[in-house]
Design an enzyme around this catalytic site. Structure first.
Site, PDB file in Angstrom:
ATOM      1  N   ASN A   1       5.819  -1.723 -13.864  1.00  0.00           N
ATOM      2  CA  ASN A   1       6.661  -2.571 -12.975  1.00  0.00           C
ATOM      3  C   ASN A   1       5.603  -3.598 -12.240  1.00  0.00           C
ATOM      4  O   ASN A   1       4.942  -3.230 -11.308  1.00  0.00           O
ATOM      5  CB  ASN A   1       7.453  -1.988 -11.883  1.00  0.00           C
ATOM      6  CG  ASN A   1       8.512  -2.883 -11.183  1.00  0.00           C
ATOM      7  OD1 ASN A   1       8.090  -3.923 -11.050  1.00  0.00           O
ATOM      8  ND2 ASN A   1       9.314  -2.154 -10.245  1.00  0.00           N
TER       9      ASN A   1
ATOM     10  N   CYS B   1      10.915  -8.165  -6.306  1.00  0.00           N
ATOM     11  CA  CYS B   1      11.084  -7.992  -7.616  1.00  0.00           C
ATOM     12  C   CYS B   1      11.968  -9.138  -8.487  1.00  0.00           C
ATOM     13  O   CYS B   1      11.666  -9.569  -9.499  1.00  0.00           O
ATOM     14  CB  CYS B   1      11.505  -6.678  -8.293  1.00  0.00           C
ATOM     15  SG  CYS B   1      10.339  -5.509  -7.919  1.00  0.00           S
TER      16      CYS B   1
ATOM     17  N   HIS C   1      14.123  -8.065 -15.610  1.00  0.00           N
ATOM     18  CA  HIS C   1      12.798  -7.560 -14.728  1.00  0.00           C
ATOM     19  C   HIS C   1      12.356  -6.190 -15.486  1.00  0.00           C
ATOM     20  O   HIS C   1      13.164  -5.128 -15.559  1.00  0.00           O
ATOM     21  CB  HIS C   1      13.277  -7.355 -13.390  1.00  0.00           C
ATOM     22  CG  HIS C   1      12.334  -6.264 -12.467  1.00  0.00           C
ATOM     23  ND1 HIS C   1      10.984  -6.474 -12.470  1.00  0.00           N
ATOM     24  CD2 HIS C   1      12.595  -5.512 -11.631  1.00  0.00           C
ATOM     25  CE1 HIS C   1      10.437  -5.522 -11.701  1.00  0.00           C
ATOM     26  NE2 HIS C   1      11.236  -5.028 -11.019  1.00  0.00           N
TER      27      HIS C   1
END
EC number: 2.3.1.180
Length: 323
Positions: free
Chosen positions: A280, A114, A250
């Site tokens: 996500n 990520c 993020h």
């Protein structure tokens, strides 16, 4: 004069299939309300069966090039942040290079889960600042739907697929925080925390594996580390939280996003949030959010932006840039 890596184009791509939270109710002990209350996610996109990470990355790259008014032949390098490349090798970035019709320059992947796009941006900045490249396509693209355990309600409802891209170009600045472009970066990792977020398969085990996560532990590390890395990057840029126009974090979980903003002393009015629509998307989430922020009219030239991310490794970092 200082050579800066300035964003001149942004674009993104999302697969056609939209999966609402309610779709999981047929196979899991979960509900739309449960998912929303714990993550802020309402829906996400899943790639088609024949759709690959490199294909999505190419679509996002084409959109970024179009917005910049540049052609692929003017690009010196492609850096693709992904943990879900099409093949073990070659890199997905070289596949994008081919799909764009590029026969010049070089391309490579960056794998920091990520945090991948922050790592890729830092690498692109170094290439431009050192004079090794004048224009760099930086892409984040993921097909996390391929590594989900569909029986694990704590993880499979959180992730989605997609791609985002920025085109960076070398421009001269005065060497101050008022310059356009990347002003500072901060990268970190700590391999002691591997077991908090990982995939239980890989090349050496001859299996693809599934994503595994200790959500509560990741949350605890995330808020603290994201706020700290953002402050470090801001200090390196000669700026403070009060100078920030937008945080583009993020997009993992709305509670992490809210907690980080609070710890930085910033209102959620200064945060670009897309997690409700995309889930996500790992390394794709920041460029996706940047591109969407531009489309919405939130992000404007001259804005001071902080991007920060944390992912498996643990790996985390931040980039401060002026749009």
């Amino acid at each position: 004069m200082t050579r800066r890596a300035v964003v001149i184009g942004a674009g993104h791509y999302l697969p056609e299939r939209i999966v609402e939270n309610a779709e999981f109710e047929a196979t899991l002990d979960t509900s739309d309300e449960w998912i929303r209350s714990r993550s802020g996610i309402e829906r996400r996109h899943f790639a088609a069966e024949d759709e690959t990470t490199s294909q999505m990355a190419t679509r996002a790259a084409e959109a970024a090039l179009k917005s910049a008014g540049r052609s692929a032949s003017e690009v010196d390098a492609i850096i693709l942040a992904t943990s879900t490349a099409d093949l073990t090798f070659p890199s997905a970035a070289t596949m994008v290079q081919s799909q764009l019709g590029m026969t010049n320059g070089f391309a490579f992947d960056v794998q920091a889960v990520c945090a991948g796009f922050v790592y890729a941006l830092s690498n692109a900045n170094a290439l431009i600042a050192s004079g090794q490249a004048d224009r760099v396509l930086v892409i984040g693209a993921e097909t996390f739907s391929r590594i989900m355990d569909w029986t694990d309600r704590s993880t499979c409802v959180l992730f989605g697929d997609g791609a985002g891209a920025l085109l960076l170009e070398a421009q001269n600045g005065a060497g101050t925080a008022d310059d356009r472009g990347i002003l500072a970066t901060d990268l970190n990792s700590d391999g002691r925390y591997k077991d908090l977020l990982y995939v239980d398969g890989g090349v050496s085990t001859q299996s693809t594996g599934h994503l595994r996560m200790q959500g509560n532990q990741v949350f605890r590390h995330a808020v603290e580390k994201l706020a700290a890395t953002a402050h470090t990057a801001l200090a390196r840029a000669g700026a403070s939280a009060e100078d920030v126009d937008w945080i583009v974090p993020h997009q993992a979980n709305i509670r992490i996003i809210q907690g980080t903003a609070k710890k930085m002393g910033l209102s959620m009015d200064k945060v670009v949030v897309t997690v409700q629509d995309h889930g996500n998307t790992s390394a794709a989430s920041i460029p996706l959010a940047l591109s969407v922020g531009v489309e919405r009219g939130q992000i404007k030239p001259g804005n001071l932006i902080v991007t920060e991310a944390i992912g498996g490794g643990l790996a985390w970092g931040a980039v401060v840039l002026r749009w």
